[in-house]
Every structure is written in structure tokens, then in C-alpha cells.
Design a protein around this motif. Sequence first.
Motif, mmCIF file in Angstrom:
data_model
loop_
_atom_site.group_PDB
_atom_site.id
_atom_site.type_symbol
_atom_site.label_atom_id
_atom_site.label_comp_id
_atom_site.label_asym_id
_atom_site.label_seq_id
_atom_site.Cartn_x
_atom_site.Cartn_y
_atom_site.Cartn_z
ATOM 1 N N VAL A 52 0.854 -1.197 0.000
ATOM 2 C CA VAL A 52 0.000 0.000 0.000
ATOM 3 C C VAL A 52 0.883 1.238 0.000
ATOM 4 N N GLU A 53 0.618 2.143 -0.924
ATOM 5 C CA GLU A 53 1.445 3.338 -1.062
ATOM 6 C C GLU A 53 1.093 4.406 -0.023
ATOM 7 N N ARG A 54 -0.169 4.518 0.283
ATOM 8 C CA ARG A 54 -0.617 5.586 1.198
ATOM 9 C C ARG A 54 -1.876 5.120 1.907
ATOM 10 N N ILE A 55 -2.042 5.529 3.157
ATOM 11 C CA ILE A 55 -3.219 5.155 3.931
ATOM 12 C C ILE A 55 -3.642 6.350 4.774
ATOM 13 N N ASP A 56 -4.944 6.595 4.827
ATOM 14 C CA ASP A 56 -5.470 7.647 5.706
ATOM 15 C C ASP A 56 -6.442 7.010 6.693
ATOM 16 N N THR A 57 -7.089 7.858 7.484
ATOM 17 C CA THR A 57 -7.948 7.333 8.550
ATOM 18 C C THR A 57 -9.140 6.559 8.003
ATOM 19 N N VAL A 58 -9.698 7.007 6.882
ATOM 20 C CA VAL A 58 -10.847 6.301 6.310
ATOM 21 C C VAL A 58 -10.434 4.911 5.838
ATOM 22 N N GLY A 59 -9.280 4.870 5.132
ATOM 23 C CA GLY A 59 -8.796 3.566 4.688
ATOM 24 C C GLY A 59 -8.441 2.667 5.848
ATOM 25 N N HIS A 83 1.335 3.607 13.121
ATOM 26 C CA HIS A 83 0.886 4.493 14.214
ATOM 27 C C HIS A 83 -0.507 5.045 13.925
ATOM 28 N N LEU A 84 -0.729 5.457 12.645
ATOM 29 C CA LEU A 84 -2.058 5.946 12.271
ATOM 30 C C LEU A 84 -3.100 4.854 12.449
ATOM 31 N N PHE A 85 -2.756 3.656 12.021
ATOM 32 C CA PHE A 85 -3.704 2.543 12.147
ATOM 33 C C PHE A 85 -4.019 2.251 13.612
ATOM 34 N N ASP A 86 -2.991 2.272 14.457
ATOM 35 C CA ASP A 86 -3.207 2.022 15.892
ATOM 36 C C ASP A 86 -4.092 3.094 16.511
ATOM 37 N N GLN A 87 -3.933 4.339 16.082
ATOM 38 C CA GLN A 87 -4.777 5.411 16.611
ATOM 39 C C GLN A 87 -6.236 5.221 16.209
ATOM 40 N N VAL A 88 -6.463 4.776 14.976
ATOM 41 C CA VAL A 88 -7.839 4.525 14.532
ATOM 42 C C VAL A 88 -8.456 3.391 15.337
ATOM 43 N N VAL A 89 -7.675 2.324 15.568
ATOM 44 C CA VAL A 89 -8.183 1.200 16.361
ATOM 45 C C VAL A 89 -8.492 1.636 17.785
ATOM 46 N N ALA A 90 -7.606 2.474 18.372
ATOM 47 C CA ALA A 90 -7.808 2.921 19.760
ATOM 48 C C ALA A 90 -8.999 3.855 19.895
ATOM 49 N N ALA A 91 -9.325 4.543 18.790
ATOM 50 C CA ALA A 91 -10.428 5.514 18.860
ATOM 51 C C ALA A 91 -11.789 4.857 18.721
ATOM 52 N N GLU A 92 -11.801 3.570 18.486
ATOM 53 C CA GLU A 92 -13.089 2.898 18.305
ATOM 54 C C GLU A 92 -13.776 2.722 19.657
ATOM 55 N N HIS A 93 -14.974 3.231 19.755
ATOM 56 C CA HIS A 93 -15.779 3.090 20.971
ATOM 57 C C HIS A 93 -17.185 2.684 20.573
ATOM 58 N N PRO A 94 -17.758 1.776 21.320
ATOM 59 C CA PRO A 94 -19.156 1.418 21.009
ATOM 60 C C PRO A 94 -20.085 2.596 21.257
ATOM 61 N N ILE A 95 -21.004 2.802 20.391
ATOM 62 C CA ILE A 95 -21.949 3.910 20.500
ATOM 63 C C ILE A 95 -23.155 3.454 21.312
ATOM 64 N N ALA A 96 -23.424 4.188 22.379
ATOM 65 C CA ALA A 96 -24.578 3.852 23.214
ATOM 66 C C ALA A 96 -25.845 4.361 22.546
ATOM 67 N N LEU A 97 -26.686 3.445 22.187
ATOM 68 C CA LEU A 97 -27.941 3.832 21.558
ATOM 69 C C LEU A 97 -28.880 4.418 22.604
ATOM 70 N N PRO A 98 -29.636 5.420 22.234
ATOM 71 C CA PRO A 98 -30.581 5.982 23.205
ATOM 72 C C PRO A 98 -31.614 4.951 23.603
ATOM 73 N N PRO A 99 -31.997 4.959 24.876
ATOM 74 C CA PRO A 99 -32.980 3.965 25.322
ATOM 75 C C PRO A 99 -34.322 4.157 24.620
ATOM 76 N N LYS A 100 -34.997 3.070 24.496
ATOM 77 C CA LYS A 100 -36.312 3.119 23.869
ATOM 78 C C LYS A 100 -37.250 3.971 24.721
ATOM 79 N N PRO A 101 -37.889 4.968 24.122
ATOM 80 C CA PRO A 101 -38.753 5.841 24.932
ATOM 81 C C PRO A 101 -39.873 5.068 25.611
ATOM 82 N N GLU A 102 -40.073 5.429 26.891
ATOM 83 C CA GLU A 102 -41.128 4.774 27.645
ATOM 84 C C GLU A 102 -42.489 5.351 27.253
ATOM 85 N N SER A 103 -43.492 4.574 27.531
ATOM 86 C CA SER A 103 -44.841 5.070 27.284
ATOM 87 C C SER A 103 -45.173 6.166 28.289
#
Length: 370
Positions: A52-59, A83-103
Motif C-alpha cells: 500500500v502506497e498511502r493510507i489515511d484514517t478512512v482507509g 501508528h495511524l492505524f493504531d490510533q484509529v483502532v484505539a479511537a473505536e468506541h461502542p456507541i450507546a444507543l438511546p434507550p427506547k422511549p417509555e410510554s
Amino acid sequence: MSALTDFERVDSGSGGAVLRFTGNLSLASLGDLPDRLDTVDGAIASIDLSQVERIDTVGAWVVHRFAREKDAKVEGLEPASQHLFDQVVAAEHPIALPPKPESAFVHLLAEIGDAVFTAAHTLYGLLGFMGATVIAFWNVATHPRRFRFHATVHRFEVVGVSALGIIGLMSFLIGVVIAQQGAVQLRQFGAEVYTINLVGRITLRELGVLMTAIMVAGRSGSAFAAQIGTMKLTEEIDAMRTIGVSPMEALVVPRTIAVVTMLPLLGFYSALIAIIGGGLLCWVQLDIPPITFVQRIREVVPLNDLWVGLIKAPVFGAIIAIAGCFQGMQVEGDAEQVGRRTTTAVVQAIFLVIVLDAFFAVFFSQIGWI
């Protein structure tokens, strides 16, 4: 023009295939790479990025997501790209979905439950604080040298003397309003003279003491909560405990004595001023001279009405003082708590005063003091 990203599958024969990427792993060169990766079947042991010649955060994110799905290792990156790849991996966090609205019904039940729990907890704490206040009074009574005379006299002035002006003005206007409204309604039956009965009985029995208690709760009860709350924040109360001074005896007892003592006097003063206001309106609007008004008051207002007001006043005073001091003692954390507890002290005191007034009304009705 940058080379488009491509990949090929190489079977290593020793435990899985290797996916080797070529070109640029950058946003401008990815094209439909994510869709093509979704079509890759079978196990992938590792991903080779050495060509691979070049890699960015999206790749890096596209490769990391694919490697995570296939449980594959990523190899072959240069130190800077790694180093860029490791930073992208470290930045991954699960997204907390908003709770289902109560009645709406469930939300209403939750609000009611929270309110009931808070009310029960506050009542429990208030009863405990009342017990602590009684113990403090007993300690002061058994050790008179602990009684703070100057602090109590100062509270007499703050609670009583300084409040004469505002309570007098309020009572005068209330007496005028009661007389005016009563005269308007009684005029329909030709019974304007009974306006005197209305003014005399309702001010001595109910409104004189009740309105005074509400005014003292808003004026002195809030001051107690703010003063003690500020002392709690500045650690003055902790310092008092350190040097062996009981905050209950030094702060709560003088304030409680002052309000319990002054509220009957202020209530009687309020009732008299209200009667004067009602008498003035009767003189101006109904042509009832003051001497006739006074004679009628003496005839129609029983002494029991005065005793009812004087009996209720000390109880109201104790509730106001204890509620204000209790909320002040609950302050902790930051200055915002002072304002919140001060508001709670006023609301709590007024609520308890009205509840007790209703209880007294039923009680005196049952014993025949009507």
C-alpha cells in the motif's frame, strides 16, 4: 492521479488465506472497496498492507472493520502508517444507543414513584431533625449556661421587629379586601352589617395567623436555610463541632425559640391590623362608624377565635424554624445547593403550615370551638 485500491486473495496453505492490498488506501481512491470486501468469503488469516502506497484514517477504518469481522491480523505497514492505524483502532468506541422511549403511562408512574420516595425520605429526615432539636432543647434546659441569650434576642429582632412593617401592610390590605368582597356579596341580601362578623372572625381565627406564618416562612425560613447552608459550605459548622460547640444548640435552638415566641405576637398583631383595615373600609363604604364597628366586633367574635389563633401560631412557628434549619443542614457540594434548599425550605414550610391548619380546623370543629 492516485492508484485505485485493489486487493487479491493469496492462499498460504498453512492455515488460512492472506488478503494483499495494493494502491492507495485513502478516501479518494477507495471507490467501491467496502462493497467488494463484503463479497469476500472464507477465512482470512491476515491482511498484508506492505504494498500500500498511502493510507489515511478512512482507509485504516475500512481495513480495521474488515479485519475485526474476519478476525484477521493486519501486517506490513510502515511505522508511520502503523501508528495511524493504531490510533484509529484505539479511537473505536461502542456507541450507546438511546434507550427506547417509555410510554406516557409508565413515565407518569415513574414520576409519581420518585415523588413519593422523595417525600417519604424528606419526611423521615425532618422527623429525625425534630428529634435532634428536642434533644438540643433538653441539653440547653439541663445546662443553662449553654443557652445563647444574645443570639436569641438578635433573632427576635430579625424575625419579629423587622417584620412588623411588611406584615402590617399585608394584613391591612387583606382586611380591606375581605371587607370589600364581603360587602359586595352581602349587599345582595341586605346584610352588609354582617361584613363586620366576616372580618372579625376570619382574621382572628384563620387568616391573621395563617398569612403571618406564610410571610414568616418566606422571609425568615428562607433566611435560616440560606444562612446555615452557607455556613455548611464554608465549613463553619464543621469548625463548630471541632471546638466542641453543638450546631443544634448554637444555631437551631435560638432560631426556633425566636419564631415560636414571635409568631403568636405577630399573628395577633396581623389580626388587629386586618380588623383596622376592614373597619376603615366599612366606615368609608358602608357608613358604619368606628365605634359601632368595635362594639359589633366585641359582640360577634367569641374569645375562642382568639385562642384558636394563638394555639396554632407556636406550632406553625416550630414547623417553619425546623424546616428552614433542616434544609440548611442538608446543603453540600456547591453554592447551587443553597438556592435549591432555600426554595425547598419555603415550599416545605408553607405546605406543612397549610396541612396543619386543616388539621386544626377539623380538630377545633370536633371539640366545639366553631
